[in-house]
Every structure is written in C-alpha cells, then in structure tokens.
Design an enzyme around this catalytic site. Structure first.
Site, PDB file in Angstrom:
ATOM      1  N   ARG A   1      -7.609  -1.394   3.363  1.00  0.00           N
ATOM      2  CA  ARG A   1      -8.104  -2.261   2.751  1.00  0.00           C
ATOM      3  C   ARG A   1      -9.752  -2.385   2.653  1.00  0.00           C
ATOM      4  O   ARG A   1     -10.155  -3.613   2.095  1.00  0.00           O
ATOM      5  CB  ARG A   1      -7.573  -3.916   3.267  1.00  0.00           C
TER       6      ARG A   1
ATOM      7  N   ASP B   1      -0.236   5.676  -4.078  1.00  0.00           N
ATOM      8  CA  ASP B   1       0.673   4.858  -3.667  1.00  0.00           C
ATOM      9  C   ASP B   1       0.395   3.203  -3.676  1.00  0.00           C
ATOM     10  O   ASP B   1      -0.834   2.948  -3.879  1.00  0.00           O
ATOM     11  CB  ASP B   1       0.622   5.195  -1.900  1.00  0.00           C
TER      12      ASP B   1
ATOM     13  N   HIS C   1       4.768   7.675  -4.303  1.00  0.00           N
ATOM     14  CA  HIS C   1       5.512   6.560  -4.240  1.00  0.00           C
ATOM     15  C   HIS C   1       6.512   6.281  -5.407  1.00  0.00           C
ATOM     16  O   HIS C   1       6.118   6.418  -6.492  1.00  0.00           O
ATOM     17  CB  HIS C   1       4.562   5.516  -4.115  1.00  0.00           C
TER      18      HIS C   1
ATOM     19  N   ASP D   1       3.306   3.020   6.990  1.00  0.00           N
ATOM     20  CA  ASP D   1       3.232   2.320   5.671  1.00  0.00           C
ATOM     21  C   ASP D   1       2.420   0.894   6.159  1.00  0.00           C
ATOM     22  O   ASP D   1       2.865  -0.221   5.383  1.00  0.00           O
ATOM     23  CB  ASP D   1       4.454   1.890   4.779  1.00  0.00           C
TER      24      ASP D   1
HETATM   25 ZN   LIG Z   1       3.962   3.061  -1.196  1.00  0.00          ZN
END
Ligand SMILES: [Zn+2]
Length: 437
Positions: A69, A157, A184, A310
């Site tokens: 982030r 992703d 993804h 993840d």
């Molecule tokens: Zn993902």
C-alpha cells in the site's frame, strides 16, 4: 565465536532446496552462513547462541505475493509496517505487488520503493512492476526501465489483463529479461459484480456469484500464451479444481508455468461467507470443498509450486460495510504459517513440501539467490516451534490492518525467530527487534 556471530544449536535443520534434513547446528558469521554440521564447537565468550532443541530451523521464508500500500494508501500499510508484519510471520523476503497509488508502472516508483525498503524495512523486499500503465490493460508499462531499477516480475495483480494481444506482447517482452509474468486470473466481464463463489451457497446467502470459469478461462488463455511465446508464467492465487487440472496438464506438456495458493483458499470454503463477515470477501473468492481438496493435492504433487499469502490490508471503513460494497482481500503475513501448518497436521502434506513451497520454489520463481542454507549464502533463517498451540489474535498484529476472518482461531506451529542476514529481526519472546517499537 566472534562478536556478532550467531550459533543456532541443536535444531532440526530442514532445507528442501538441498534435500537436507538433520539434527545439528548452524553458525552465522558476518551475515553469512559459515558452517552447518551435526555438532559445532560451543561459543566461548562473544556472540549469541540460540537453543533450538525441539525447534525446526529452515531457510528464511519467502512470500512472493503481498500488497504493502505504499505509496498512496499508507493508512492501510507501509513498507515499514509490512516489513514488521512479515518478520513476525517468519518471512525474511517478500515481493510487493504494483497496485499502489501511483501504480508501480515506471522506474521512478520502483526506485522510490527500493529507497524506502533500504531505509525502513527489516527484511528483504522486492518490487513487482505493472504489466500495463496504470493497470489499465491498454498500454505496456515501462518494463525494461523497471527491470533496470530492480523489479523481479511483472503483474497487474488485482485484475486480469483482459486484452490478450497486450498480454502476449508483455510475455514476448518479458523474455528479454527472463522476468516472470504473474497473472491474476479473473475474466472481469464474467466476474461482473459478483462477490462470492457462484454455486449453492451464493443462492442460499442471496449474494451475486463469481463462476469458477471466470478464473479458468484466463488460466487456460495464459497457458496458451505462454506456450506461444515461451515466456515464464506464474498463476497467482489458484482457487479452483479446474485451474489445478489445467496447470498440471500444462506442466506435463513442458510449458513454463508455475502456480501458487494462499492460506485462505487452502483452508476455507465459501460456507464461511454465511456469516456475512466481509473479511471473507477475497478475489478470487473462497470456493468449495472439492476445490480445497484439489489445491491440497496440487500442493502435494508439486502442481502448486509455492505458497503465498496475498496479504491485502484494508481499512476498517472499507470492510465495515455491506458485503456487496466491501473491498476484496484479507491480511495474511501474520497468520499464514499456522494455516499452512494445518495442511501438515490435518491433511497429510509433508513438512518438506510445505517448507519447499515457502523457500526454494518461490526464490526460483522470482529468480533470487535465496531459499536455501548453502554455506556462504546470506544468512536468512526462520526458526519455528512445531508443537506450540495458541489462538490467532489480531490485537497482536504488527500490520496496520486487521482484516482477517481468522481472529480467535486455534492453531499450532509458531514462529520463534526470524533472522535476516544474520540479524535477529523477530524473537517471539521479545517482539520485533531493531526497531523503535
Ligand atoms: Zn490477485
């Protein structure tokens, strides 16, 4: 022993990268592995000795799928707090995805991330660059320049690259740098406004479904594109039985595909969505028992190469809303290992396979010289207690975010020490070291 030396004494040393499993000692000097043997001479005065009897000593764990982030959403997580959470979770190396704000789609952002890592991280952090500019799926990101700045893979992703032509171009281009393309897999049109797995439970709970085919379509497409281009493809967070089958078949054909699974897809089914806890809302969604069973079988036979958390921090505001409105994702760094350990204690996966999927295999996928305890290598080591039982407690998290459905869960297997380049960065009886916290 010299000052600064670290002697890990009497543990079970398990290093799947070298087929190594003995009782013995590890000596670390100047940040490197100096010696490994059944019995090393005791330290005399200086240096630190760790009593590892009844503990397991492995190469430092590697998680190639996290979201930190920063830049942009530092109220959820920062490189600093992400590194603290990783250290507490036993991870010595992680890779962070490109869906920051701004997106990591150019070398300036990549360089910014690595500068922050150098000044603020306790552990090794590698950046993954975007495939497309702004993750818009329209134009290739500055892949070559980001590679020069140090990215270890490319991925949009968070979403699929829906334009097959662009994905093909990305794969062609990735080969120049031998960069892995991390996919993804969710067809965004077929996913639509779905919020959970489509099936019996979505009808029962009155929530919009996401069919398994939305994942499997893109897995199949990207395998075909990998075959076409010869590029290295890695399938992120596999969630369905069908995807496991597609990947297994592709590997048999010699296509250069690898895959990962998450702790939540390996241990939860969509039954848990029934309490409408938005912390169970993830992308791809939690599936059904036959999918969980297929993932575990795939992990056991090596179809699923790696384990990856993840780790996706979200604020309370984004999660304390209706299920339909909530953000996708849960934190994972500090809960991953005891959930992986369940696969060993409850599902018969070998400890060797699980540790391989947390060390040598992820290192190979992103192409870093880590994941094994060879003499002379940087001494990244994780030491855990396989017998300790406890309750997962979000109040203990170092992460800035607490969006987890696992709070209060009884687990077994606890990280005892995390060591990066010979330095203890986490000691479960001391907390995180080398910090102001
Ligand atoms: Zn993902």
């Amino acid at each position: 022993m010299n000052s600064g030396d670290l002697l890990i004494r009497g543990g079970r040393i398990l290093d799947p990268g070298r087929n190594f499993d003995i009782e013995g000692d590890v000596l670390i000097r100047n940040g490197k592995v100096e010696a490994i043997a059944p019995s090393l001479p005791s330290m005399e005065s200086e240096g630190v000795e760790i009593d590892a009897r009844s503990l397991v000593v492995t190469p430092g764990w590697i998680d190639i799928h996290t979201h930190l982030r920063e830049p942009g959403e530092t109220h959820k997580e920062t490189i600093r707090t992400g590194s603290l959470a990783a250290a507490a979770g036993g991870f010595t190396t992680i890779a962070c995805m490109a869906n920051t704000n701004p997106v990591n789609d150019n070398s300036y952002i990549t360089t910014y991330i690595y500068q922050k890592v150098t000044s603020e991280s306790l552990i090794n952090i590698h950046a993954i660059g975007a495939i497309s500019k702004g993750l818009n799926g329209e134009e290739l990101a500055e892949i070559g320049l980001m590679w020069e700045a140090g990215i270890v893979g490319i991925s949009d992703d968070g979403k699929s690259v829906m334009n097959s032509y662009l994905m093909r171009k990305a794969m062609d281009y990735s080969k120049r740098f031998d960069l892995v393309v991390i996919s993804h897999c969710e067809d965004s049109c077929l996913k639509g406004k779905g919020v959970m797995n489509e099936g019996f439970n979505s009808a029962r709970f009155g929530l919009r479904g996401i069919p398994k085919a939305s994942e499997e379509l893109i897995v199949a497409r990207d395998i075909l594109l990998s075959e076409l281009t010869g590029a290295r493809l890695h399938i992120a967070h596999v969630s369905t039985k069908g995807s496991v089958g597609l990947i297994r078949d592709a590997k048999k054909k010699g296509i250069r595909v690898t895959a990962e699974a998450t702790p939540h897809h390996l241990t939860l089914t969509d039954d848990v969505v029934g309490n409408y806890d938005t912390n169970t809302k993830v992308a791809p969604p939690l599936r059904e028992q036959e999918d969980v069973d297929a993932l575990i079988e795939g992990l056991s036979d090596g179809t699923i190469d790696a384990l990856a958390s993840d780790h996706a921090p979200h604020s309370v505001e984004e999660k304390e809303v209706e299920y339909d409105q909530a953000a996708f994702g849960m934190v994972g760094l500090e809960t991953a290992f005891p959930l992986y350990y369940r696969l060993i204690s409850d599902r018969g996966v070998s400890l060797n396979r699980v540790i391989s999927a947390m060390t040598i295999r992820p290192a190979e996928i992103i192409g870093i010289p880590k994941g094994t305890l060879r003499v002379g290598n940087e001494a990244d080591v994780t030491i855990f207690d396989p017998n300790l039982t406890y309750k997962l407690d979000k109040a203990q998290f170092r992460s800035k975010s607490i969006n987890t459905p696992f709070h209060g869960t009884d687990v077994r297997g606890k990280v005892r020490y995390t060591i990066v380049r010979g330095k203890i960065v986490f000691d479960s009886q001391m907390g995180v070291r080398g910090t102001n916290e």
